[in-house]
Every structure is written in structure tokens, then in C-alpha cells.
Design an enzyme around this catalytic site. Structure first.
Site, PDB file in Angstrom:
ATOM      1  N   HIS A 308      60.988   7.957   3.773  1.00 15.46           N
ATOM      2  CA  HIS A 308      59.597   8.438   3.603  1.00 15.46           C
ATOM      3  C   HIS A 308      58.623   7.275   3.345  1.00 15.46           C
ATOM      4  CE1 HIS A 308      60.872   8.400  -0.747  1.00 15.46           C
ATOM      5  NE2 HIS A 308      59.622   8.002  -0.911  1.00 15.46           N
ATOM      6  N   ASP A 341      67.299  10.222   3.764  1.00 20.23           N
ATOM      7  CA  ASP A 341      66.071   9.572   3.250  1.00 20.23           C
ATOM      8  C   ASP A 341      66.286   8.063   3.105  1.00 20.23           C
ATOM      9  OD1 ASP A 341      63.438   9.336   2.410  1.00 20.23           O
ATOM     10  OD2 ASP A 341      63.878   9.832   0.316  1.00 20.23           O
ATOM     11  N   SER A 424      59.751   3.934  -4.811  1.00 24.93           N
ATOM     12  CA  SER A 424      60.692   4.449  -3.806  1.00 24.93           C
ATOM     13  C   SER A 424      61.246   3.324  -2.946  1.00 24.93           C
ATOM     14  CB  SER A 424      59.996   5.479  -2.909  1.00 24.93           C
ATOM     15  OG  SER A 424      59.629   6.604  -3.684  1.00 24.93           O
TER      16      SER A 424
END
Length: 581
Positions: A308, A341, A424
């Protein structure tokens, strides 16, 4: 023309005298007849009057006494006049020059007394009448507030027998009477008399009030000046104290300089080793932009991050990598997988890259210390620490597209190390500085689970992809550009709310819910079966079954416990593979 010349009076009994005047008497018994009075001073060899013998050629000069100045505001009084001598029979009357005596100023408050006038000489028989010199006294100024009084008139001289003037001798009472003032009846031949002491005038009340007023004004003015100076000085001192914290320099105790080296197992030591291998990614494309973190996998420039993070770049977007040193480089996507992911990007032309060492997530235990590094809100190089709060925490993230293609299923490590948007893709390190997870998602305060946490920040619930899974996916992405997913070959009923994962009655694409020839069909799984355990571990939902399946590699064997028509049975199967589409 011949006239008589006035001469000082002599004794009337002396023979051969043209006139006789009695000498002034001293304070005591009168001198015997026929004896000249002895002067108080030594004889003057030059016979100069009044100290020597009176000459026959001129009268004795008058003795002037200065008049005292009257007090302020008191009118001057007329001085008393000396009476003229009465002429005797057969002799012309020639006035003698007056002898003036200065009037003494009386003490303040003592009324003025009239000075006695000199008696007139009475001419004797057979001698011309020569008037005796009159003694004039200047009027004394009366004391302040005492009205001027008229001085008493001097008594006239009586004429004796034969027309000779006779001067009455002072009697004992007159001789003993004190003088009216210190300068009254001054006579150089007379014995000194006692002089009344001068008295100090009383102060004027108005002057006292004025002096007191001036004194009070001086005191008030001085007090005002002191107050003004004190205020200015206090203000200056206050400003100095406020600006500088005191009058002198302030120096607080402080530790000395220490060596920068830290224990390699400490948070500072781990951060010092890991920061050069952690990078910040700035991604833009398709009207979107984002920031994330990654870390170096090898010296060829491969960097692992979350899917993402690079998703805004798409196929033609821009990805810029910023290293801890501040150097930047452009990067390209090597491969990405939304189900896990994870994504791999690569930078070219960069030398000296140091990859981070990878740990083993299966060795991690709850309570182990961990360190998270990332760029929350684009603050590169941020280091936080915490512990492992839980293992094998099934989570799903994404799903913004609506078709489920962007949903990731992760059997995650839970940590309380602060993780915020921008962290992230960053590494989660164990106590030895080895990567045990990839920070991916946080639980936000609104109850949602999102890779970026809804931009709400950490509440102590962070999740990381285990490095064992990340390593396998990264290797496949670097080698093939995509990752293979392990599959059972069944379609699940995601609307089922009971305990376990139920096999759907129909397939999602219109096909059979159990793939023909797939691992599930070979194990004897049927539509409607409810799977309750995987390798002896409970399964409570369809998402959890997917998470646990993807935690394995294709070809791994699984044992499933399922219920069918109220009966429980166990089946074994070998996981198949899909291309990740």
C-alpha cells in the site's frame, strides 16, 4: 572788634582765671577746693585736648557717640536739645560748642530713658560770663514696640552773686545714680561704670513659621528624590534579574562529555546499527501521493516495503528513496502482492548499501523487546521501542476497492511499540537488531484496522508481517515479480457468523464451491462443511482460515478438523498454489 573766646570752664576759686567752671566730678567724693582733678590717663606731652590741659585758644572738641539704628518699623524720635547757659550781668553770652555723647541703644524691651542735660554755668562776680559747653546726647532708638518718650529737660544753671555762673556740684544721690545707658554721660576722666548686658531679641513668630515651612518643603522634596532614585534603581535591578536570571552568571551542574558508543543490545546500539539501512519512500502518481518506509535487503539495491506504500505510483508513477545519509535515488517497482501487502523496489547506481540482517519470526515470544524504525508523518529516522504483545494475530487490511482484491490477510505479530502513519514498510527489530517483522497496520481509535491507521495515530496496537512470510514473498517477487499463494481449493461463505469457517454452497464465479481436483476435493471436503481447526488450532471465521493458510508455503501439509451433519472428522491435505491473482 574784640570778643570773648569761649574756653573750657575752670575752678571759680582759682586766682587769675577769667572764668570758672567746675570740672566734672567722678563717681565718689568731690575733689578738695584748689586741687586740680587727676585725669585717668597719662598726661599728654603735647597738651592736646581733651587728654591734656585745655588751651586758652580753643574750646575742647565735642565727643561724638554714634547713634544706634532703631529697630525695623519704629519711627525715629527727636533727640533732646541741650539748654543754653544763662548769661551773667556785665558779660556777653557766648555759646560753647556742644559736646555730643552717643546715645546707647537700650536692650530689647527696656523703655527708653531721657539722658540728663548738662547744667548751665552761672557767671560769677567780676568775670565775664562764659557759658559752659553744652553736652548733647543723641537720641537713643527705643526698643521695638516702645513708644518714643520725650526726654526730660536739663535743669538751668542759677546765677550766683556778682554775676558769675556757678555749676552745682552733683550731690551724693546724683553721684551714686547709675547711667541711663552704656554711652550716657561719657567722660574720659570718669571712672568706668557697669554696663547692663545686652539682651537677645525674641524671635519673630512669622520667621519661625517660614523656617519651619522651608524645612518641611526640603524634607518632602528630599523624600521624593530618594523615592524616585530608589524606584529607578529597583527597576534596573529587576530588569537585570529577569533577563539574566540573577546578578552574576548562572552555571548549573552538568555531566561531562562521554563516549558515544553504546551497548549493541541496547535500543541506542540497535538504532545506530540499523538506521543506515532504513530508507524513506516518497511516492506519487495518478493524482495520489504518500510516504512510507523500507529497508535494504541486499547490496544490489532491493528494498522491501508494503504494497500500500507503492500503490499510488501505479505503473507510471514516481518513487524517490531517501537514505539516512540524506542521499536520494529514484526507484522502480520489482514486484508487489496485495494479498500479503508486500512490495519490492530497486534503486540503481547506489553503492555501499548495507542490508539489514533477517531474524526468525518463529523464535519470537510474547514479551520480547522490539524496536520500530520509520518515518511517521515524514519524520525520517524515528525510533520507538516496545515489546511483542501477541503472536499469530489474524488481521485483514485494505478492501478500499470493494471487490476484495486489495484485502491483505496477515497472521501478524502484535506490538505496543508506537507505529504511526509513515511507519508502514519499516523494520521491527528484535533485541539483537535483526528484522523479525514488517510494520504494516495499526488499530485506530475509531475501531478500524487500516494500514495507515486512518491518520489517527498509534494507540499502542501495532501489527507487523512476520519476517518468515515476508522473506518468502520477497524472494518470489525478486525472482518472478509475483508471489504464489497457498490454497485449499474451496470457496468460503464469508457471511457465516457461526464458530468456524463454512464451505459455501456455490462458487463465487458460478463454478463449484470445491474445486474439482483441488487439494480440498482430494481430502473429501464437501459444500456445507464447517472447518473448526487447522493443525489443532481453533478457527473462528473464514478470514482466520485464510490467514492461517497463507502463513504456510504451497506444498505444506495441513490437518483440518471439520463438522458435517453434527459429526466431527479430521482430514489431511497438501496445499496447492495460485499465481496470486
Amino acid at each position: 572788634m574784640t570778643g570773648t573766646v569761649p574756653a573750657p570752664a575752670a575752678d571759680a576759686s582759682a586766682p587769675g582765671a577769667t572764668g570758672s567752671v567746675s570740672a566734672p566730678a567722678s563717681h565718689g567724693a568731690p575733689p578738695p577746693a584748689g586741687e586740680q582733678p587727676k585725669p585717668l590717663h597719662d598726661p599728654d606731652p603735647y597738651s592736646t585736648p581733651p587728654y591734656g590741659e585745655p588751651g586758652p585758644w580753643a574750646p575742647a572738641p565735642p565727643v561724638q557717640h554714634p547713634a544706634a539704628t532703631p529697630a525695623h518699623g519704629v519711627p525715629m524720635g527727636a533727640p533732646p536739645s541741650a539748654p543754653e547757659a544763662a548769661p551773667g550781668p556785665g558779660a556777653p553770652s557766648v555759646p560753647a560748642p556742644p559736646v555730643q555723647h552717643p546715645a546707647a541703644t537700650p536692650a530689647h524691651g527696656v523703655p527708653m530713658g531721657a539722658p540728663p542735660s548738662a547744667p548751665e554755668a552761672v557767671p560769677g562776680a567780676g568775670a565775664p560770663s562764659v557759658p559752659a559747653p553744652s553736652v548733647q546726647h543723641l537720641a537713643a532708638t527705643p526698643a521695638h514696640g516702645v513708644p518714643m518718650g520725650a526726654p526730660p529737660a536739663a535743669p538751668e544753671a542759677a546765677s550766683g552773686p556778682g554775676g558769675h555762673a556757678t555749676v552745682p556740684e552733683p550731690g551724693p544721690a546724683a553721684q551714686d545714680a547709675p547711667a541711663a545707658g552704656p554711652w550716657a554721660r561719657y567722660d574720659p576722666w570718669a571712672a568706668p561704670t557697669a554696663v547692663a548686658p545686652l539682651q537677645q531679641a525674641d524671635p519673630v513668630e512669622e520667621d519661625v513659621k517660614r523656617r519651619r515651612g522651608r524645612r518641611r518643603r526640603a524634607l518632602v522634596g528630599g523624600a521624593l528624590v530618594i523615592a524616585l532614585v530608589s524606584g529607578v534603581a529597583g527597576g534596573v535591578v529587576g530588569v537585570q534579574l529577569e533577563r539574566n536570571g540573577g546578578i552574576g552568571a548562572v552555571e548549573l551542574p552538568q555531566a561531562g562529555v562521554e563516549a558515544p558508543d553504546r551497548d549493541p543490545d541496547s535500543v541506542a546500539g540497535i538504532a545506530a546499527q540499523a538506521l543506515p539501512s532504513v530508507v524513506t519512500l516518497h511516492v506519487s502518481g495518478g493524482g495520489k501521493a504518500g510516504t512510507g518506509t523500507g529497508f535494504v535487503l541486499d547490496d544490489r539495491g532491493h528494498i522491501l516495503t508494503n504494497d500500500h506504500v507503492v500503490e499510488p505510483a501505479g505503473k507510471n508513477g514516481d518513487i524517490t528513496v531517501t537514505f539516512h545519509s540524506g542521499d536520494t535515488a529514484e526507484a522502480t517497482v520489482v514486484g508487489r502482492d496485495s494479498g500479503y501487502d508486500l512490495a519490492v523496489v530497486r534503486v540503481k547506481g547506489v553503492r555501499g548499501l548495507t542490508p539489514l540482517p533477517l531474524g526468525n519470526s518463529d523464535n519470537v515470544q510474547v514479551g520480547d523487546p522490539v524496536v520500530a524504525i520509520g518515518a511517521p508523518f515524514d519524520l525520517a529516522g524515528t525510533v520507538t521501542s516496545g515489546i511483542i504483545s501477541a503472536r499469530e494475530r489474524p488481521i485483514t487490511a485494505g478492501g478500499e476497492d470493494g471487490d476484495g482484491s486489495d484485502v491483505s490477510y496477515v497472521d501478524a505479530l502484535q506490538t505496543d511499540a508506537p507505529i504511526n502513519p509513515g511507519n508502514s514498510g519499516g523494520p521491527l527489530l528484535d533485541g539483537k537488531g535483526r528484522v523479525v517483522g514488517i510494520n504494516s497496520a495499526i488499530r485506530s481509535a475509531d475501531g478500524g484496522l487500516d494500514p495507515e491507521g486512518g491518520q489517527s495515530g498509534s494507540i499502542g496496537l501495532g501489527f507487523a508481517i512476520p519476517i518468515n512470510q515476508g522473506k518468502r514473498v520477497a524472494e518470489e517477487l525478486i525472482e518472478h515479480g509475483k508471489a504464489a499463494h497457498p490454497v485449499i481449493g474451496i470457496t468460503l461463505d464469508m457471511a457465516y457468523s457461526g464458530d468456524g469457517a463454512r464451505v459455501a454452497a456455490e462458487g463465487g464465479d458460478g463454478g463449484p464451491p470445491v474445486s474439482t481436483g483441488g487439494p480440498g476435493a482430494k481430502a473429501g471436503i464437501r459444500p456445507g462443511d464447517v472447518i473448526t481447526e487447522v493443525d489443532g488450532r481453533p478457527v473462528r471465521s473464514g478470514e482466520e482460515l485464510i490467514v492461517k493458510t497463507r502463513a504456510h508455503r504451497p506444498g505444506d501439509r495441513l490437518e483440518l478438523t471439520l463438522e458435517r451433519n453434527g459429526e466431527e472428522r479430521t482430514v489431511s491435505l497438501v496445499l496447492g498454489s495460485s499465481d496470486g491473482d
